[in-house]
Design a protein around this motif. Sequence first.
Motif, mmCIF file in Angstrom:
data_model
loop_
_atom_site.group_PDB
_atom_site.id
_atom_site.type_symbol
_atom_site.label_atom_id
_atom_site.label_comp_id
_atom_site.label_asym_id
_atom_site.label_seq_id
_atom_site.Cartn_x
_atom_site.Cartn_y
_atom_site.Cartn_z
ATOM 1 N N ILE A 60 0.887 -1.016 0.016
ATOM 2 C CA ILE A 60 0.008 0.053 0.106
ATOM 3 C C ILE A 60 1.070 1.326 -0.109
ATOM 4 C CG2 ILE A 60 -1.834 1.029 1.109
ATOM 5 C CD1 ILE A 60 -2.576 -1.337 2.372
ATOM 6 N N THR A 61 0.763 1.928 -1.026
ATOM 7 C CA THR A 61 1.785 3.293 -1.510
ATOM 8 C C THR A 61 1.000 4.303 -0.803
ATOM 9 O OG1 THR A 61 1.146 3.535 -3.796
ATOM 10 C CG2 THR A 61 3.057 2.090 -3.078
ATOM 11 N N GLY A 62 -0.420 4.412 -1.009
ATOM 12 C CA GLY A 62 -1.332 5.557 -0.882
ATOM 13 C C GLY A 62 -1.408 6.208 -2.204
ATOM 14 N N LYS A 63 -2.299 7.238 -2.512
ATOM 15 C CA LYS A 63 -2.533 7.665 -3.798
ATOM 16 C C LYS A 63 -1.821 8.932 -4.000
ATOM 17 C CE LYS A 63 -6.867 5.509 -4.601
ATOM 18 N NZ LYS A 63 -8.029 5.613 -4.904
ATOM 19 N N GLY A 64 -1.212 9.734 -2.865
ATOM 20 C CA GLY A 64 -0.419 10.758 -2.915
ATOM 21 C C GLY A 64 -1.211 11.843 -2.388
ATOM 22 N N SER A 65 -0.531 13.241 -2.802
ATOM 23 C CA SER A 65 -0.886 14.340 -2.145
ATOM 24 C C SER A 65 -2.340 14.566 -2.754
ATOM 25 C CB SER A 65 0.180 15.416 -2.350
ATOM 26 O OG SER A 65 0.080 15.741 -3.640
ATOM 27 N N SER A 66 -3.277 15.591 -1.991
ATOM 28 C CA SER A 66 -4.184 15.917 -2.531
ATOM 29 C C SER A 66 -4.306 17.284 -3.312
ATOM 30 C CB SER A 66 -5.137 16.019 -1.170
ATOM 31 O OG SER A 66 -4.799 17.336 -0.438
ATOM 32 N N SER A 67 -2.952 17.678 -3.578
ATOM 33 C CA SER A 67 -3.077 18.736 -4.535
ATOM 34 C C SER A 67 -3.078 18.417 -6.017
ATOM 35 C CB SER A 67 -1.731 19.653 -4.081
ATOM 36 O OG SER A 67 -0.538 18.826 -4.096
ATOM 37 N N GLY A 68 -3.071 17.160 -6.338
ATOM 38 C CA GLY A 68 -3.442 16.871 -7.553
ATOM 39 C C GLY A 68 -2.067 16.144 -8.203
#
Length: 173
Positions: free
Chosen positions: A118-126
Amino acid sequence: MSRRPDKLSEDDRVLWNLVARTARPLKGRMAVDIPDIVVDPKPVQVPAVVSAVVAAKPKAQHVSHALDEPTLDRLKKGRLPIEGRVDLHGMTQDEAYSLLFSFLHRAHAGGIRYVLIITGKGSSSGGDGVLRRAVPAWLSTPAFRPLVSSHDHAARNHGGSGALYVRLRRVRG
């Protein structure tokens, strides 16, 4: 219930310290001082090649590294068990690389075949997440080749584009 007499391994101690540092004390309780992580004499170094691979945009995944369709379908539908999982959320690249490398070594030595990263999808800033881009590139490097047979993006119910299915190589002998 009795305690186990054996001590924690160095890998378990490092992982525990990472988790313990993120814990917050309950309201009205004092925080416990956690000692610094004891670094063993030979720490896992991130090769310079990895930094160059992470900096560049990842190329399309090679067909040889993708899971075959029947296996991917069985993993997505839960018909093939995921025997281990590791969550790299909130870690730096160095921490994530070290944890992933030690996790895959232990899983491979234990005869585990399929794991979820599980890496996560990244920052919420796009922007895309750094680990989301980096981990597939790491899995293709020479350091991971003896361990990893193939990998592919996970199904939506397992984390979607923020997670990867990984098939580990069989243990020889």
